[in-house]
Enzyme design. Sequence first.
Site, PDB file in Angstrom:
ATOM      1  CE  LYS A  73      -3.955  -2.266   2.277  1.00 37.73           C
ATOM      2  NZ  LYS A  73      -4.854  -2.228   3.458  1.00 37.73           N
ATOM      3  CE1 TYR A  98      -9.465  -2.779   0.783  1.00 35.32           C
ATOM      4  CE2 TYR A  98      -8.797  -0.849  -0.487  1.00 35.32           C
ATOM      5  CZ  TYR A  98      -8.480  -1.913   0.346  1.00 35.32           C
ATOM      6  OH  TYR A  98      -7.185  -2.113   0.754  1.00 35.32           O
ATOM      7  CG  PHE A 132     -13.299   0.837   7.242  1.00 38.63           C
ATOM      8  CD1 PHE A 132     -12.836   0.241   6.079  1.00 38.63           C
ATOM      9  CD2 PHE A 132     -14.111   0.090   8.092  1.00 38.63           C
ATOM     10  CE1 PHE A 132     -13.180  -1.066   5.755  1.00 38.63           C
ATOM     11  CE2 PHE A 132     -14.466  -1.222   7.779  1.00 38.63           C
ATOM     12  CZ  PHE A 132     -13.991  -1.802   6.603  1.00 38.63           C
ATOM     13  NE  ARG A 165      -6.318 -12.359   4.953  1.00 35.75           N
ATOM     14  CZ  ARG A 165      -7.102 -11.279   5.052  1.00 35.75           C
ATOM     15  NH1 ARG A 165      -6.982 -10.266   4.194  1.00 35.75           N
ATOM     16  NH2 ARG A 165      -7.993 -11.179   6.001  1.00 35.75           N
ATOM     17  CB  THR A 195      -7.353  -6.117   9.629  1.00 41.74           C
ATOM     18  OG1 THR A 195      -7.805  -7.259   8.894  1.00 41.74           O
ATOM     19  CG2 THR A 195      -7.704  -4.851   8.888  1.00 41.74           C
ATOM     20  NE  ARG A 216      -2.362  -5.881   6.933  1.00 42.27           N
ATOM     21  CZ  ARG A 216      -3.514  -6.432   6.536  1.00 42.27           C
ATOM     22  NH1 ARG A 216      -4.068  -7.405   7.266  1.00 42.27           N
ATOM     23  NH2 ARG A 216      -4.100  -6.041   5.431  1.00 42.27           N
ATOM     24  CG  ASN A 272      -3.666  -2.385   6.933  1.00 40.91           C
ATOM     25  OD1 ASN A 272      -3.541  -1.849   5.829  1.00 40.91           O
ATOM     26  ND2 ASN A 272      -4.671  -3.176   7.223  1.00 40.91           N
ATOM     27  CG  HIS A 305      -5.096  -6.157  -0.368  1.00 40.14           C
ATOM     28  ND1 HIS A 305      -6.300  -6.225   0.285  1.00 40.14           N
ATOM     29  CD2 HIS A 305      -5.178  -7.033  -1.409  1.00 40.14           C
ATOM     30  CE1 HIS A 305      -7.082  -7.093  -0.346  1.00 40.14           C
ATOM     31  NE2 HIS A 305      -6.429  -7.597  -1.381  1.00 40.14           N
ATOM     32  CD  GLU A 348      -8.662  -9.063  -3.562  1.00 42.27           C
ATOM     33  OE1 GLU A 348      -7.503  -9.463  -3.308  1.00 42.27           O
ATOM     34  OE2 GLU A 348      -9.526  -8.883  -2.679  1.00 42.27           O
TER      35      GLU A 348
HETATM   36  O1  CDP Z   1      -7.147  -5.897   4.609  1.00 36.12           O
HETATM   37  P1  CDP Z   1      -7.940  -6.931   5.396  1.00 36.12           P
HETATM   38  O2  CDP Z   1      -8.592  -7.973   4.524  1.00 36.12           O
HETATM   39  O3  CDP Z   1      -7.119  -7.533   6.496  1.00 36.12           O
HETATM   40  O4  CDP Z   1      -9.116  -6.132   6.150  1.00 36.12           O
HETATM   41  P2  CDP Z   1     -10.575  -5.702   5.684  1.00 36.12           P
HETATM   42  O5  CDP Z   1     -11.480  -5.894   6.843  1.00 36.12           O
HETATM   43  O6  CDP Z   1     -10.956  -6.366   4.399  1.00 36.12           O
HETATM   44  O7  CDP Z   1     -10.438  -4.132   5.442  1.00 36.12           O
HETATM   45  C1  CDP Z   1      -9.848  -3.624   4.276  1.00 36.12           C
HETATM   46  C2  CDP Z   1      -8.952  -2.451   4.633  1.00 36.12           C
HETATM   47  O8  CDP Z   1      -9.741  -1.367   5.111  1.00 36.12           O
HETATM   48  C3  CDP Z   1      -7.955  -2.715   5.762  1.00 36.12           C
HETATM   49  O9  CDP Z   1      -6.785  -3.400   5.333  1.00 36.12           O
HETATM   50  C4  CDP Z   1      -7.647  -1.296   6.211  1.00 36.12           C
HETATM   51  O10 CDP Z   1      -6.763  -0.653   5.290  1.00 36.12           O
HETATM   52  C5  CDP Z   1      -9.012  -0.633   6.089  1.00 36.12           C
HETATM   53  N1  CDP Z   1      -9.758  -0.635   7.362  1.00 36.12           N
HETATM   54  C6  CDP Z   1      -9.696   0.496   8.173  1.00 36.12           C
HETATM   55  O11 CDP Z   1      -9.004   1.460   7.837  1.00 36.12           O
HETATM   56  N2  CDP Z   1     -10.389   0.517   9.354  1.00 36.12           N
HETATM   57  C7  CDP Z   1     -11.147  -0.527   9.735  1.00 36.12           C
HETATM   58  N3  CDP Z   1     -11.815  -0.468  10.891  1.00 36.12           N
HETATM   59  C8  CDP Z   1     -11.217  -1.676   8.935  1.00 36.12           C
HETATM   60  C9  CDP Z   1     -10.507  -1.705   7.741  1.00 36.12           C
HETATM   61 MG    MG Z   2     -10.159  -7.835   3.190  1.00 35.35          MG
END
Ligand code: CDP
Ligand code: MG
Length: 149
Positions: free
Chosen positions: A9, A49, A57, A85, A91, A102, A112, A115, A126
């Site tokens: 990112k 997304y 968010f 992962r 996350t 992370r 973070n 991705h 994706e």
């Molecule tokens: O990236 P990951 O699949 O681990 O998490 P996600 O739940 O799919 O969320 C996607 C992205 O949104 C995260 O990697 C963060 O960059 C952002 N996010 C955030 O800023 N605040 C949150 N409470 C949840 C997600």
């Molecule tokens: Mg995700």
Amino acid sequence: MERTFLMIKPDGVQRNLIGNIISRFEQKGYKLVGMKLMHISRALAEKHYAEHVGKSFFEGTVSYITSSPVVAMVWAGNNVVAGARDMLGATNPNNATPGSIRGTYGLDISRNVIHGSDSTTSAEREISLYFTPEELVDYSKNVDAWLVE
Ligand code: CDP
Ligand code: MG
């Protein structure tokens, strides 16, 4: 062979972490089959997304991901979706195990670093958002036989 989509990112690129992050996946034994440095458009970020549309968010995440270039990559290998992962960590970097990417490099859920696709279905979706089939390289390496029996 299983494939996943990984993306360093904007914070990872700005903080000079590209080399360290790629190195981790190389050393694990995964194979890099596609890579590009790119500035994501808002339209692409919204598709990426899409599952988070309407969440608190969403807007912040779209602005963050489009704020500066990212490194989009496709990696292949045995169990690479779940394995990568695990290497990313949770996350929220504050909950990520210390040795994960992370956990090592992050402080804030909205910054973070990386991705990674969460399932083989997401991975294929994706990959097709970011790469054409011609941009993915199919090749063998001499170490392949030393990585998987
Ligand atoms: O990236 P990951 O699949 O681990 O998490 P996600 O739940 O799919 O969320 C996607 C992205 O949104 C995260 O990697 C963060 O960059 C952002 N996010 C955030 O800023 N605040 C949150 N409470 C949840 C997600
Ligand atoms: Mg995700």
